[in-house]
Design a protein around this motif. Sequence first.
Motif, PDB file in Angstrom:
ATOM      1  N   TRP A  51       9.827  44.838  38.571  1.00 32.31           N
ATOM      2  CA  TRP A  51      10.546  43.608  38.908  1.00 32.31           C
ATOM      3  C   TRP A  51      11.450  43.186  37.755  1.00 32.31           C
ATOM      4  CZ3 TRP A  51      12.248  41.108  42.810  1.00 32.31           C
ATOM      5  CH2 TRP A  51      12.673  39.788  42.692  1.00 32.31           C
ATOM      6  N   ARG A  52      10.994  43.392  36.542  1.00 33.25           N
ATOM      7  CA  ARG A  52      11.836  43.060  35.390  1.00 33.25           C
ATOM      8  C   ARG A  52      13.138  43.869  35.409  1.00 33.25           C
ATOM      9  NH1 ARG A  52       6.710  43.042  32.543  1.00 33.25           N
ATOM     10  NH2 ARG A  52       6.162  40.898  31.990  1.00 33.25           N
ATOM     11  N   VAL A  53      13.060  45.116  35.874  1.00 30.52           N
ATOM     12  CA  VAL A  53      14.270  45.936  35.958  1.00 30.52           C
ATOM     13  C   VAL A  53      15.309  45.261  36.844  1.00 30.52           C
ATOM     14  CG1 VAL A  53      15.212  48.114  36.818  1.00 30.52           C
ATOM     15  CG2 VAL A  53      13.110  48.111  35.466  1.00 30.52           C
ATOM     16  N   LEU A  54      14.881  44.674  37.948  1.00 27.13           N
ATOM     17  CA  LEU A  54      15.813  43.978  38.831  1.00 27.13           C
ATOM     18  C   LEU A  54      16.391  42.744  38.155  1.00 27.13           C
ATOM     19  CD1 LEU A  54      13.943  44.262  42.251  1.00 27.13           C
ATOM     20  CD2 LEU A  54      15.796  45.670  41.369  1.00 27.13           C
ATOM     21  N   ARG A  55      15.572  42.053  37.405  1.00 30.97           N
ATOM     22  CA  ARG A  55      16.089  40.897  36.663  1.00 30.97           C
ATOM     23  C   ARG A  55      17.112  41.330  35.617  1.00 30.97           C
ATOM     24  NH1 ARG A  55      10.775  37.125  35.397  1.00 30.97           N
ATOM     25  NH2 ARG A  55      10.833  35.913  37.331  1.00 30.97           N
ATOM     26  N   ILE A  56      16.810  42.406  34.939  1.00 33.55           N
ATOM     27  CA  ILE A  56      17.741  42.931  33.940  1.00 33.55           C
ATOM     28  C   ILE A  56      19.052  43.317  34.621  1.00 33.55           C
ATOM     29  CG2 ILE A  56      18.164  44.850  32.363  1.00 33.55           C
ATOM     30  CD1 ILE A  56      15.062  44.793  31.840  1.00 33.55           C
ATOM     31  N   GLN A  57      18.949  44.011  35.746  1.00 32.51           N
ATOM     32  CA  GLN A  57      20.145  44.398  36.490  1.00 32.51           C
ATOM     33  C   GLN A  57      20.945  43.178  36.889  1.00 32.51           C
ATOM     34  OE1 GLN A  57      20.071  47.474  39.762  1.00 32.51           O
ATOM     35  NE2 GLN A  57      20.411  45.664  41.021  1.00 32.51           N
TER      36      GLN A  57
END
Length: 262
Positions: A51-57
Amino acid sequence: MAGVSDHEQDPHDERRTGPVLRRGHMVPPTTTDQRLLDSDQEADWLHTDPWRVLRIQAEFVEGFGALAELGPAVSVFGSARTRPDDPAYGMGVEVGRLLAEAGFAVITGGGPGAMEAANLGAQRAGGRSVGLGIELPFESGLNRYVELGVNFRYFFARKTMFVKYAQGYIVLPGGFGTLDELFEALTLAQTRKITSFPVVLLGVDYWSGLLDWLGSTALERGTISPADLERVQLTDDPAEAVAVVVASRSEDPTAGRGSIGA
Protein backbone atom coordinates in the motif's frame (compact mmCIF):
# COMPACT_ATOMS: atom_id res chain seq x y z
CA MET A 1 -7.69 -29.91 1.81
CA ALA A 2 -7.91 -33.55 3.03
CA GLY A 3 -5.22 -34.58 5.44
CA VAL A 4 -4.15 -31.04 6.23
CA SER A 5 -5.25 -29.36 9.46
CA ASP A 6 -6.55 -25.78 9.72
CA HIS A 7 -3.12 -24.73 11.01
CA GLU A 8 -1.03 -26.32 8.27
CA GLN A 9 -0.46 -25.60 4.60
CA ASP A 10 0.06 -28.20 1.92
CA PRO A 11 3.75 -27.70 0.90
CA HIS A 12 2.68 -28.23 -2.71
CA ASP A 13 -0.02 -25.56 -2.60
CA GLU A 14 0.79 -22.43 -4.53
CA ARG A 15 -0.88 -19.21 -5.54
CA ARG A 16 0.08 -16.43 -7.92
CA THR A 17 -0.97 -12.88 -7.16
CA GLY A 18 0.22 -10.82 -10.10
CA PRO A 19 3.98 -11.31 -10.47
CA VAL A 20 4.31 -12.77 -6.96
CA LEU A 21 4.45 -16.55 -6.42
CA ARG A 22 3.56 -17.92 -2.99
CA ARG A 23 3.94 -21.55 -1.90
CA GLY A 24 3.39 -23.60 1.21
CA HIS A 25 2.95 -21.56 4.37
CA MET A 26 3.40 -18.31 2.39
CA VAL A 27 0.00 -18.81 0.70
CA PRO A 28 -2.52 -16.52 2.46
CA PRO A 29 -5.72 -18.12 3.78
CA THR A 30 -7.89 -15.63 1.85
CA THR A 31 -7.83 -14.09 -1.61
CA THR A 32 -7.21 -10.44 -2.46
CA ASP A 33 -10.83 -9.95 -3.57
CA GLN A 34 -12.10 -11.55 -0.41
CA ARG A 35 -10.08 -9.20 1.75
CA LEU A 36 -11.19 -6.24 -0.34
CA LEU A 37 -14.90 -7.06 -0.02
CA ASP A 38 -14.83 -8.19 3.60
CA SER A 39 -16.73 -5.60 5.61
CA ASP A 40 -15.39 -6.87 8.93
CA GLN A 41 -11.70 -6.04 8.64
CA GLU A 42 -9.11 -3.94 10.38
CA ALA A 43 -7.25 -1.03 8.78
CA ASP A 44 -3.78 -2.54 9.23
CA TRP A 45 -3.54 -3.02 5.46
CA LEU A 46 -3.15 0.75 5.13
CA HIS A 47 0.30 0.40 6.68
CA THR A 48 1.61 -2.50 4.60
CA ASP A 49 4.48 -2.05 2.17
CA PRO A 50 2.43 -2.73 -1.00
CA TRP A 51 0.00 0.00 0.00
CA ARG A 52 2.89 2.35 0.69
CA VAL A 53 4.03 1.82 -2.90
CA LEU A 54 0.72 3.25 -4.10
CA ARG A 55 1.10 6.22 -1.80
CA ILE A 56 4.60 6.80 -3.08
CA GLN A 57 3.33 6.57 -6.66
CA ALA A 58 0.59 9.06 -5.85
CA GLU A 59 3.13 11.52 -4.46
CA PHE A 60 5.16 11.39 -7.65
CA VAL A 61 2.02 11.81 -9.78
CA GLU A 62 0.85 14.80 -7.73
CA GLY A 63 4.28 16.40 -7.78
CA PHE A 64 4.81 15.93 -11.50
CA GLY A 65 1.31 17.17 -12.24
CA ALA A 66 1.69 20.31 -10.13
CA LEU A 67 5.15 21.29 -11.36
CA ALA A 68 5.32 20.09 -14.97
CA GLU A 69 4.37 23.50 -16.40
CA LEU A 70 6.26 25.58 -13.84
CA GLY A 71 8.94 26.74 -16.27
CA PRO A 72 12.52 27.67 -15.32
CA ALA A 73 13.03 27.36 -11.58
CA VAL A 74 15.71 27.43 -8.89
CA SER A 75 15.54 25.61 -5.57
CA VAL A 76 16.53 27.67 -2.53
CA PHE A 77 17.45 25.93 0.71
CA GLY A 78 18.21 27.13 4.22
CA SER A 79 17.40 26.63 7.86
CA ALA A 80 13.82 26.61 9.13
CA ARG A 81 15.26 28.19 12.30
CA THR A 82 16.47 31.37 10.63
CA ARG A 83 14.78 34.33 12.32
CA PRO A 84 13.57 37.44 10.48
CA ASP A 85 16.25 39.54 12.21
CA ASP A 86 19.03 37.22 10.98
CA PRO A 87 21.04 38.61 8.02
CA ALA A 88 20.49 35.26 6.29
CA TYR A 89 16.75 35.96 6.24
CA GLY A 90 17.34 39.23 4.40
CA MET A 91 19.60 37.42 1.93
CA GLY A 92 16.83 34.90 1.35
CA VAL A 93 14.31 37.63 0.58
CA GLU A 94 16.74 39.26 -1.84
CA VAL A 95 17.52 35.96 -3.56
CA GLY A 96 13.82 35.26 -4.03
CA ARG A 97 13.25 38.71 -5.47
CA LEU A 98 16.18 38.57 -7.87
CA LEU A 99 15.31 35.08 -9.09
CA ALA A 100 11.73 36.15 -9.78
CA GLU A 101 12.91 39.23 -11.65
CA ALA A 102 15.23 37.01 -13.71
CA GLY A 103 12.26 34.86 -14.74
CA PHE A 104 12.78 31.92 -12.40
CA ALA A 105 10.22 30.28 -10.19
CA VAL A 106 11.47 29.92 -6.62
CA ILE A 107 11.13 26.46 -5.07
CA THR A 108 11.69 26.01 -1.34
CA GLY A 109 10.84 23.42 1.28
CA GLY A 110 7.83 25.56 2.09
CA GLY A 111 8.65 25.93 5.77
CA PRO A 112 9.59 28.89 7.97
CA GLY A 113 12.95 30.62 8.29
CA ALA A 114 15.13 30.91 5.21
CA MET A 115 12.55 29.07 3.12
CA GLU A 116 9.89 31.59 4.06
CA ALA A 117 12.29 34.42 3.20
CA ALA A 118 12.87 33.18 -0.35
CA ASN A 119 9.14 32.64 -0.90
CA LEU A 120 8.46 36.13 0.42
CA GLY A 121 10.97 37.68 -1.96
CA ALA A 122 9.52 35.83 -4.94
CA GLN A 123 5.96 36.77 -4.06
CA ARG A 124 6.78 40.44 -3.58
CA ALA A 125 8.42 40.52 -6.99
CA GLY A 126 5.38 38.97 -8.64
CA GLY A 127 7.16 35.70 -9.31
CA ARG A 128 6.12 32.09 -8.90
CA SER A 129 6.52 31.10 -5.26
CA VAL A 130 6.54 27.33 -4.72
CA GLY A 131 6.77 25.29 -1.54
CA LEU A 132 7.36 21.55 -1.32
CA GLY A 133 6.44 20.65 2.23
CA ILE A 134 7.14 17.49 4.19
CA GLU A 135 5.15 15.81 6.94
CA LEU A 136 7.11 16.42 10.16
CA PRO A 137 6.15 16.25 13.84
CA PHE A 138 7.54 19.70 14.62
CA GLU A 139 6.58 21.93 11.68
CA SER A 140 3.13 23.22 10.84
CA GLY A 141 2.39 23.36 7.14
CA LEU A 142 3.49 25.71 4.39
CA ASN A 143 4.45 29.33 5.02
CA ARG A 144 1.95 31.98 3.96
CA TYR A 145 4.05 33.20 1.03
CA VAL A 146 3.77 29.92 -0.88
CA GLU A 147 1.40 30.29 -3.82
CA LEU A 148 1.80 26.77 -5.20
CA GLY A 149 2.32 24.12 -2.57
CA VAL A 150 2.65 20.35 -2.52
CA ASN A 151 2.92 18.38 0.71
CA PHE A 152 4.84 15.10 0.78
CA ARG A 153 5.00 12.14 3.16
CA TYR A 154 8.26 10.80 1.75
CA PHE A 155 11.55 12.69 1.62
CA PHE A 156 12.80 10.89 -1.49
CA ALA A 157 9.74 11.85 -3.56
CA ARG A 158 10.09 15.46 -2.44
CA LYS A 159 13.83 15.51 -3.17
CA THR A 160 13.19 14.32 -6.71
CA MET A 161 10.95 17.35 -7.30
CA PHE A 162 13.60 19.75 -5.99
CA VAL A 163 16.09 18.51 -8.56
CA LYS A 164 13.89 17.61 -11.52
CA TYR A 165 12.22 21.01 -11.81
CA ALA A 166 15.18 23.23 -10.90
CA GLN A 167 18.03 24.57 -12.97
CA GLY A 168 20.25 25.07 -9.95
CA TYR A 169 20.48 25.36 -6.17
CA ILE A 170 21.14 28.40 -4.02
CA VAL A 171 21.90 27.32 -0.47
CA LEU A 172 21.60 29.62 2.53
CA PRO A 173 22.98 28.72 5.98
CA GLY A 174 21.22 25.63 7.28
CA GLY A 175 21.45 22.41 9.23
CA PHE A 176 21.12 18.71 8.49
CA GLY A 177 18.22 19.08 6.07
CA THR A 178 20.04 21.76 4.10
CA LEU A 179 23.24 19.70 4.04
CA ASP A 180 21.25 16.70 2.88
CA GLU A 181 19.87 18.58 -0.12
CA LEU A 182 23.28 20.13 -0.87
CA PHE A 183 25.17 16.83 -0.94
CA GLU A 184 22.36 15.10 -2.79
CA ALA A 185 22.79 17.60 -5.63
CA LEU A 186 26.57 17.34 -5.57
CA THR A 187 26.39 13.55 -5.67
CA LEU A 188 23.97 13.60 -8.60
CA ALA A 189 26.27 16.00 -10.44
CA GLN A 190 29.37 13.97 -9.59
CA THR A 191 27.75 10.79 -10.92
CA ARG A 192 26.36 12.67 -13.95
CA LYS A 193 22.75 11.99 -13.08
CA ILE A 194 22.26 15.71 -13.60
CA THR A 195 24.31 17.97 -15.85
CA SER A 196 25.25 21.67 -15.91
CA PHE A 197 23.72 22.16 -12.47
CA PRO A 198 25.11 25.19 -10.59
CA VAL A 199 25.25 25.05 -6.80
CA VAL A 200 25.89 28.32 -4.98
CA LEU A 201 26.51 28.61 -1.24
CA LEU A 202 25.39 31.96 0.14
CA GLY A 203 27.24 32.99 3.32
CA VAL A 204 31.03 32.98 3.28
CA ASP A 205 31.51 32.83 7.05
CA TYR A 206 29.04 30.01 7.44
CA TRP A 207 30.20 27.74 4.62
CA SER A 208 33.96 28.38 4.50
CA GLY A 209 34.75 25.84 7.21
CA LEU A 210 32.98 23.08 5.31
CA LEU A 211 34.74 23.93 2.05
CA ASP A 212 38.10 24.17 3.83
CA TRP A 213 37.59 20.68 5.27
CA LEU A 214 36.61 19.27 1.90
CA GLY A 215 39.70 20.81 0.33
CA SER A 216 42.18 20.01 3.08
CA THR A 217 40.95 16.59 4.19
CA ALA A 218 38.61 14.92 1.69
CA LEU A 219 40.56 16.13 -1.34
CA GLU A 220 43.96 15.28 0.13
CA ARG A 221 42.74 11.80 1.09
CA GLY A 222 41.53 11.28 -2.47
CA THR A 223 37.89 10.73 -1.56
CA ILE A 224 36.83 13.57 -3.86
CA SER A 225 38.44 15.14 -6.91
CA PRO A 226 39.30 18.79 -7.65
CA ALA A 227 36.43 18.84 -10.15
CA ASP A 228 34.00 17.99 -7.34
CA LEU A 229 35.00 21.12 -5.43
CA GLU A 230 34.68 23.22 -8.54
CA ARG A 231 30.99 22.37 -8.67
CA VAL A 232 30.37 24.66 -5.68
CA GLN A 233 30.57 28.44 -5.71
CA LEU A 234 30.67 30.61 -2.61
CA THR A 235 29.55 34.20 -2.16
CA ASP A 236 28.01 36.71 0.22
CA ASP A 237 26.20 38.55 -2.56
CA PRO A 238 22.65 37.42 -3.52
CA ALA A 239 23.04 39.17 -6.89
CA GLU A 240 26.19 37.16 -7.62
CA ALA A 241 24.45 33.93 -6.63
CA VAL A 242 21.58 34.61 -9.02
CA ALA A 243 24.00 35.69 -11.76
CA VAL A 244 25.70 32.28 -11.57
CA VAL A 245 22.38 30.56 -12.25
CA VAL A 246 21.45 32.99 -15.02
CA ALA A 247 24.83 32.45 -16.68
CA SER A 248 24.39 28.69 -16.54
CA ARG A 249 21.00 28.97 -18.22
CA SER A 250 22.47 31.19 -20.91
CA GLU A 251 25.16 28.61 -21.65
CA ASP A 252 22.67 25.73 -21.77
CA PRO A 253 18.92 26.51 -21.81
CA THR A 254 18.14 22.87 -20.97
CA ALA A 255 20.53 22.76 -18.01
CA GLY A 256 19.41 20.94 -14.93
CA ARG A 257 15.66 20.71 -15.43
CA GLY A 258 14.38 17.28 -16.32
CA SER A 259 17.86 15.83 -16.74
CA ILE A 260 17.77 13.16 -14.06
CA GLY A 261 18.73 9.78 -15.50
CA ALA A 262 16.00 7.16 -15.64
